[in-house]
Scaffold this motif. Structure first.
Motif, PDB file in Angstrom:
ATOM      1  N   PRO A   1       0.682  -1.345  -0.032  1.00  0.00           N
ATOM      2  CA  PRO A   1      -0.025   0.551   0.147  1.00  0.00           C
ATOM      3  C   PRO A   1       0.436   1.261   0.059  1.00  0.00           C
ATOM      4  CG  PRO A   1      -0.172  -1.366   2.139  1.00  0.00           C
ATOM      5  CD  PRO A   1      -0.234  -1.899   1.108  1.00  0.00           C
ATOM      6  N   LYS A   2       0.479   2.466  -0.740  1.00  0.00           N
ATOM      7  CA  LYS A   2       0.573   3.849  -0.259  1.00  0.00           C
ATOM      8  C   LYS A   2       0.656   4.542   0.499  1.00  0.00           C
ATOM      9  CE  LYS A   2       0.507   4.427  -5.618  1.00  0.00           C
ATOM     10  NZ  LYS A   2      -0.758   3.698  -5.666  1.00  0.00           N
ATOM     11  N   ASP A   3       2.459   4.520   0.984  1.00  0.00           N
ATOM     12  CA  ASP A   3       1.910   5.960   2.033  1.00  0.00           C
ATOM     13  C   ASP A   3       1.027   6.559   2.088  1.00  0.00           C
ATOM     14  OD1 ASP A   3       3.891   6.434   4.656  1.00  0.00           O
ATOM     15  OD2 ASP A   3       2.941   8.280   4.170  1.00  0.00           O
ATOM     16  N   ALA A   4       0.058   7.001   2.997  1.00  0.00           N
ATOM     17  CA  ALA A   4      -0.410   8.383   2.865  1.00  0.00           C
ATOM     18  C   ALA A   4      -0.290   9.530   2.695  1.00  0.00           C
ATOM     19  CB  ALA A   4      -1.298   8.378   4.777  1.00  0.00           C
ATOM     20  N   ALA A   5       1.076  10.343   3.356  1.00  0.00           N
ATOM     21  CA  ALA A   5       1.254  11.050   2.318  1.00  0.00           C
ATOM     22  C   ALA A   5       1.528  11.044   1.145  1.00  0.00           C
ATOM     23  CB  ALA A   5       2.477  11.575   3.534  1.00  0.00           C
ATOM     24  N   VAL A   6       2.177  10.310   0.159  1.00  0.00           N
ATOM     25  CA  VAL A   6       2.157   9.724  -1.364  1.00  0.00           C
ATOM     26  C   VAL A   6       0.813   9.788  -1.681  1.00  0.00           C
ATOM     27  CG1 VAL A   6       3.124   9.534  -2.792  1.00  0.00           C
ATOM     28  CG2 VAL A   6       3.923   8.259  -0.725  1.00  0.00           C
ATOM     29  N   GLU A   7       0.004   8.677  -0.927  1.00  0.00           N
ATOM     30  CA  GLU A   7      -1.749   9.312  -2.259  1.00  0.00           C
ATOM     31  C   GLU A   7      -2.358  10.737  -1.669  1.00  0.00           C
ATOM     32  OE1 GLU A   7      -4.160   8.474  -3.880  1.00  0.00           O
ATOM     33  OE2 GLU A   7      -2.969   7.046  -3.355  1.00  0.00           O
ATOM     34  N   GLU A   8      -1.560  11.253   0.012  1.00  0.00           N
ATOM     35  CA  GLU A   8      -2.188  12.592  -0.445  1.00  0.00           C
ATOM     36  C   GLU A   8      -1.568  13.767  -1.742  1.00  0.00           C
ATOM     37  OE1 GLU A   8      -3.088  16.369   2.191  1.00  0.00           O
ATOM     38  OE2 GLU A   8      -1.785  14.435   3.236  1.00  0.00           O
ATOM     39  N   PHE A   9      -0.831  13.730  -1.469  1.00  0.00           N
ATOM     40  CA  PHE A   9       0.264  14.378  -2.394  1.00  0.00           C
ATOM     41  C   PHE A   9      -0.445  14.654  -4.386  1.00  0.00           C
ATOM     42  CE2 PHE A   9       3.874  14.587  -6.060  1.00  0.00           C
ATOM     43  CZ  PHE A   9       3.648  15.471  -5.695  1.00  0.00           C
ATOM     44  N   ALA A  10      -0.121  12.692  -4.382  1.00  0.00           N
ATOM     45  CA  ALA A  10      -0.751  12.401  -5.784  1.00  0.00           C
ATOM     46  C   ALA A  10      -2.532  12.822  -5.912  1.00  0.00           C
ATOM     47  CB  ALA A  10      -0.463  11.130  -5.602  1.00  0.00           C
TER      48      ALA A  10
ATOM     49  N   GLY B   1       1.143   8.413  -8.349  1.00  0.00           N
ATOM     50  CA  GLY B   1       1.122   7.505  -6.422  1.00  0.00           C
ATOM     51  C   GLY B   1       2.370   7.040  -6.143  1.00  0.00           C
ATOM     52  N   ALA B   2       2.467   6.677  -7.724  1.00  0.00           N
ATOM     53  CA  ALA B   2       3.895   5.297  -8.189  1.00  0.00           C
ATOM     54  C   ALA B   2       5.793   6.276  -8.263  1.00  0.00           C
ATOM     55  CB  ALA B   2       3.685   4.981  -9.313  1.00  0.00           C
ATOM     56  N   THR B   3       5.432   7.113  -8.152  1.00  0.00           N
ATOM     57  CA  THR B   3       6.366   7.918  -7.797  1.00  0.00           C
ATOM     58  C   THR B   3       6.580   9.566  -7.715  1.00  0.00           C
ATOM     59  OG1 THR B   3       7.829   7.026 -10.151  1.00  0.00           O
ATOM     60  CG2 THR B   3       8.554   9.275  -9.330  1.00  0.00           C
ATOM     61  N   VAL B   4       7.393  10.318  -6.899  1.00  0.00           N
ATOM     62  CA  VAL B   4       7.139  11.380  -6.231  1.00  0.00           C
ATOM     63  C   VAL B   4       8.395  12.308  -6.543  1.00  0.00           C
ATOM     64  CG1 VAL B   4       7.665  12.747  -3.758  1.00  0.00           C
ATOM     65  CG2 VAL B   4       6.396  10.138  -4.196  1.00  0.00           C
TER      66      VAL B   4
ATOM     67  N   GLU C   1       5.805  16.319   2.708  1.00  0.00           N
ATOM     68  CA  GLU C   1       5.875  15.154   3.374  1.00  0.00           C
ATOM     69  C   GLU C   1       5.853  13.981   2.537  1.00  0.00           C
ATOM     70  OE1 GLU C   1       5.114  15.073   6.755  1.00  0.00           O
ATOM     71  OE2 GLU C   1       5.843  17.537   6.754  1.00  0.00           O
ATOM     72  N   ALA C   2       5.551  13.962   1.327  1.00  0.00           N
ATOM     73  CA  ALA C   2       5.232  12.798   0.335  1.00  0.00           C
ATOM     74  C   ALA C   2       7.139  12.851   0.639  1.00  0.00           C
ATOM     75  CB  ALA C   2       4.890  13.152  -0.828  1.00  0.00           C
TER      76      ALA C   2
END
Length: 404
Positions: A2-11, A45-48, A78-79
């Motif tokens: 699962p993706k990190d919550a911060a990464v998902e929010e940014f995406a 969200g696969a890449t930041v 955060e991401a």
């Protein structure tokens, strides 16, 4: 995983910007100088992104206001931290260092003195001192010789420190006398900001690194966003080509800054590194080659030459015209300068200088890789490897069917 919550929010914020604008991934990617597949990875969200500048440019293109841009930057921060935590190995615990054991005192000593024990490395008294008769009225108190020896050692240390400072050419300073600053006026801040990306891959997926390791000791290729950490861990050097992106943005919405020229300075040339070459290819998509400045580091005086870009993501190949200097930038109209520096015959160390003017002021900004010159080395004749994801190992070009 699962993706990190911060990464998902940014995406989610990036997806919202893209949906608001309505343009395709290819169209927005052309404006941002990234491939359509790279922009899609940001949205999913696969890449930041390794730097915020490209996302800020997207926000400006999609009409985001200052509050939205600040929220987007906070989410990216955060991401990016979450991505760094996931990419970094767990720190090795450092064993605690126990205090040195106290010296055992000899229980048979008749009367231990209250002062510290004499320094065993102190010089022995001279023969004249030993033969001198003891004065009847000058009986020292117990512990006084040890205190005198300690004081003498402290004075000797101060003298040695002052002598060493004099030999090294550094004047001694006391805590109450800090170093003074050079006389003159404080330099005014630049009328623009700039950021740098120095670990870029062509199309977001193609690059070559030179690494002084056998293939069995090299980790699999990372995603493009983690290329800096991978290169730092392996001591990697750009092989054949280095891509450098400079994002310049003015501080004022109305007072433009004019960028006049970009100069290339080569500070050192040596024979190409005799290391193995490792290709980072992992399936490129969205065939967009942005316009850029080409630099031939093998020339005696390299120049940054503007080159057209190509967009082959649609039904027809479209030329992206090159733009020569000068450029104008404001806070609402930034500019990205992409430099492609190539070499076949040297291990080159180099940096850039950007000339600018604004409001009657002129200047030059030196652009380096965190204070150090950029480094690019030729790969001709070096053993080249690509990573076989099915086998999970590095294989040679001949095994994979690829050629130089």
């Amino acid at each position: 995983m699962p993706k990190d919550a911060a990464v998902e929010e940014f995406a989610g914020l990036v997806r919202a910007l893209k949906a608001r604008d309505g343009r395709s991934y290819e169209a927005l990617g052309r404006r941002l100088s990234v491939s359509a597949s790279t922009l899609h990875r940001y949205c999913s969200g696969a890449t930041v992104p390794e730097e915020f500048a490209v996302v800020d440019r997207l926000a400006l293109l999609c009409g985001a206001d200052e509050e939205e841009r600040r929220a987007l930057e906070a989410a990216w921060t955060e991401a990016d931290r979450a991505r760094s935590r996931a990419a970094s190995p767990a720190p090795t615990p450092v064993p605690a260092v126990s205090a040195a054991p106290e010296s055992n005192l000899d229980p048979s000593a008749p009367e231990p003195g209250p002062g510290p024990a004499p320094d065993p490395t102190a010089p022995h008294p001279s023969a004249a001192d030993l033969s001198a008769p003891e004065a009847p009225r000058a009986r020292p108190r117990r512990g006084a010789p040890a205190l005198l020896l300690v004081a003498a050692a402290a004075v000797a240390l101060v003298v040695l420190a002052l002598a060493a400072a004099a030999l090294l050419g550094h004047p001694a300073r006391t805590a109450s006398a800090p170093a003074s600053t050079a006389p003159g006026r404080t330099a005014a801040p630049l009328p623009f900001t700039w950021s740098l990306g120095s670990q870029l891959w062509e199309g977001g997926c193609g690059h070559t690194y030179l690494v002084d390791r056998a293939f069995c000791a090299v980790a699999p290729p990372p995603v493009a966003a983690d290329s800096g950490a991978w290169a730092g861990t392996h001591g990697a050097v750009h092989g054949g080509e280095a891509l450098v992106r400079i994002t310049v943005q003015g501080r004022s919405p109305s007072d433009a800054v004019v960028l006049h020229a970009l100069h290339v300075r080569v500070v050192d040339r040596a024979a190409p590194l005799p290391w193995n070459a490792y290709r980072m290819d992992s399936g490129c998509g969205g065939a967009v080659t942005p316009r850029h400045f080409a630099v031939d580091l093998d020339r005696p005086r390299p120049l940054a030459r503007p080159v057209d870009g190509l967009d082959a993501s649609g039904a027809e190949v479209r030329k992206i015209p090159a733009v020569s200097f000068p450029y104008k930038v404001t806070s609402s109209d930034p500019e990205e300068l992409l430099v492609s520096a190539r070499t076949a015959g040297c291990d080159c160390r180099w940096y850039l200088e950007l000339e600018w003017s604004a409001g009657g002021r002129t200047g030059t900004v030196r652009i380096t890789d965190s204070g150090k010159p950029f480094r690019t080395s030729g790969t001709t004749g070096r053993p080249a490897y690509v990573h076989d994801s099915a086998e999970g190992r590095w294989i040679t070009d001949s095994d994979s069917g690829q050629t130089e």
